[in-house]
Design an enzyme around this catalytic site. Sequence first.
Site, PDB file in Angstrom:
ATOM      1  N   SER A 115      47.347  53.858  41.656  1.00 58.58           N
ATOM      2  CA  SER A 115      47.186  54.375  40.298  1.00 58.58           C
ATOM      3  C   SER A 115      47.872  53.507  39.250  1.00 58.58           C
ATOM      4  O   SER A 115      47.443  53.491  38.087  1.00 58.58           O
ATOM      5  CB  SER A 115      47.736  55.800  40.207  1.00 58.58           C
ATOM      6  OG  SER A 115      47.004  56.679  41.025  1.00 58.58           O
ATOM      7  N   PHE A 282      57.486  71.047  31.856  1.00 51.86           N
ATOM      8  CA  PHE A 282      57.433  72.418  32.344  1.00 51.86           C
ATOM      9  C   PHE A 282      58.033  72.617  33.730  1.00 51.86           C
ATOM     10  O   PHE A 282      58.282  73.754  34.133  1.00 51.86           O
ATOM     11  CB  PHE A 282      55.979  72.896  32.341  1.00 51.86           C
ATOM     12  CG  PHE A 282      55.340  72.810  30.980  1.00 51.86           C
ATOM     13  CD1 PHE A 282      55.629  73.739  29.996  1.00 51.86           C
ATOM     14  CD2 PHE A 282      54.476  71.766  30.679  1.00 51.86           C
ATOM     15  CE1 PHE A 282      55.060  73.656  28.739  1.00 51.86           C
ATOM     16  CE2 PHE A 282      53.896  71.673  29.419  1.00 51.86           C
ATOM     17  CZ  PHE A 282      54.190  72.618  28.440  1.00 51.86           C
ATOM     18  N   HIS A 334      46.196  63.267  49.555  1.00 50.50           N
ATOM     19  CA  HIS A 334      47.195  62.576  50.382  1.00 50.50           C
ATOM     20  C   HIS A 334      47.679  63.458  51.529  1.00 50.50           C
ATOM     21  O   HIS A 334      48.048  62.957  52.589  1.00 50.50           O
ATOM     22  CB  HIS A 334      48.384  62.139  49.522  1.00 50.50           C
ATOM     23  CG  HIS A 334      48.155  60.881  48.747  1.00 50.50           C
ATOM     24  ND1 HIS A 334      47.743  59.702  49.340  1.00 50.50           N
ATOM     25  CD2 HIS A 334      48.286  60.601  47.419  1.00 50.50           C
ATOM     26  CE1 HIS A 334      47.627  58.753  48.411  1.00 50.50           C
ATOM     27  NE2 HIS A 334      47.948  59.276  47.242  1.00 50.50           N
ATOM     28  N   ASP A 371      40.728  57.109  38.653  1.00 43.58           N
ATOM     29  CA  ASP A 371      41.385  55.816  38.775  1.00 43.58           C
ATOM     30  C   ASP A 371      41.038  55.140  40.100  1.00 43.58           C
ATOM     31  O   ASP A 371      40.957  53.919  40.187  1.00 43.58           O
ATOM     32  CB  ASP A 371      42.900  55.953  38.621  1.00 43.58           C
ATOM     33  CG  ASP A 371      43.487  57.091  39.449  1.00 43.58           C
ATOM     34  OD1 ASP A 371      42.718  57.831  40.101  1.00 43.58           O
ATOM     35  OD2 ASP A 371      44.714  57.251  39.446  1.00 43.58           O
TER      36      ASP A 371
END
Length: 494
Positions: A115, A282, A334, A371
């Site tokens: 990425s 957050f 993953h 990506d």
Amino acid sequence: MRAVTRLLAVLLATPAMAAPTLQTPQADAFWDAGRAALNQRMTVVNRPKHAKNVILMIGDGMGISTITAARIFDGQHPGDGLPRRSGEENSLAFERLPNVALVKTYNANAQVPDSAGTASAMNTGVKTDIGVINFYAGQGPDACKTPDKLPRTLAEIAKDRGMAVGVVTTTRITHATPAAVYGHAYSRNWEGADKAFPAAARAAGCPDLATQLVDFRPGGGLDIVLGGGLERFRPVAAGGLRDDGADLVAKWQARFPRGQFVGNAADFRAITAAPGPVLGLFTADHLSFEADRDPAIEPSLTELATFAVKRLQASSPKGYYLMVEGGRIDHAHHGTNPYRALTDAQQFSRAVAAVLKSVDLNDTLVLVTADHSHTLNMAGYPERGNDILGYIKNAKGGEGGPLVSKEGYALDDRGRPMTTLTYANGPFLSPGLSRLLPPTDKNYLTDKVYGTQSESHGGEDVALFADGPRGNLVGGVLEQNVIFHIIAQALGWN
């Protein structure tokens, strides 16, 4: 002469042959849907040549097989009380955009990318090495000493031109894809002042990515920043990971006294319309998977994206560049956990739909892509409507083989029922998750060919969808760094 006259009279009296009909001999839903789709494509929308705003939406790890599986999953699990469908005929929100291309994702030194390199290509217009954020290929960490010689990013150029910039993600805000909007790092792991940020890099003058976000200088700093990763901004003494004692949230608040910092869903939903930047962090680490998210604690990606769009529209007279990432599709892959990958992809599609409803495509270019891909496979001969997460029940006439369980599931040559979705590699075992669960369980790990600590990325092309000014430039097969140049052209940057 009389013969010619008689011939003409015969020809004139003969009824003209009717044109052969195109209509299918009997009513057919697929035929009708095909004609409707063609008629829609025949309606040409002439967009202005230049955009005021650009929104780049990235489904991290959302390869072609993920799109197909998510399309079916979304049809089978539509939510909001809608009826379940077989799913194959469904379309995700971005699949309805008129301009589509395939994108080659390799990094400058890697056949299968990561990425950092892919996000760098989209944000700078140049390909770089795997694991590197916004450096030229071949540059080393010593390039930190000469930041003016690093590639310029879309965000830097936009802010210098008076535009606003926003970053929204479901990952840590310092993770590779969002970091590529605002940062430069020889290693994507240099997210904060912690054990992953070596002393040599610090001595070379390379700032960590969290520091770069807070210190982003062009045009007065970033306008909207929403995601996770609070612990990269807090010192160890305050429950964070920073070993330099810096409280970057306090630093950001001191830099932007009119800004608003929020750390939970309630405060986020109560943000006032007062001018000034917004920083929302957050969670300590990544935001939760959509399947596990508590709406009282964490806002959804759709909420974050629509907030960013509306805020930027209201406060950015010169336009804006916004990057929105559905980042946890990648993480579920993953772990070879298809349920969470597809529910996050579904939420990403809903965020795209909400964004498209919030903008005027005559002044805003919307690009939706991934990506990179993953090793997710969709195979076998399941009947139409077969649960995309479940075991295969063969379609009549399919080449599924003679082995079938008493429940009607197709079996492999070892007598095991097969799922439609599998991975080429990934962990055989994972704490808290199991391949022994039913395949429709959200914690199920599906089968894979090779056992590895983590499932890997895939190297095949990904899709790019677009609409808005200069959306017509999206077509064919593109190098990934061309996305930057399409954005620049759409904004009228010469």
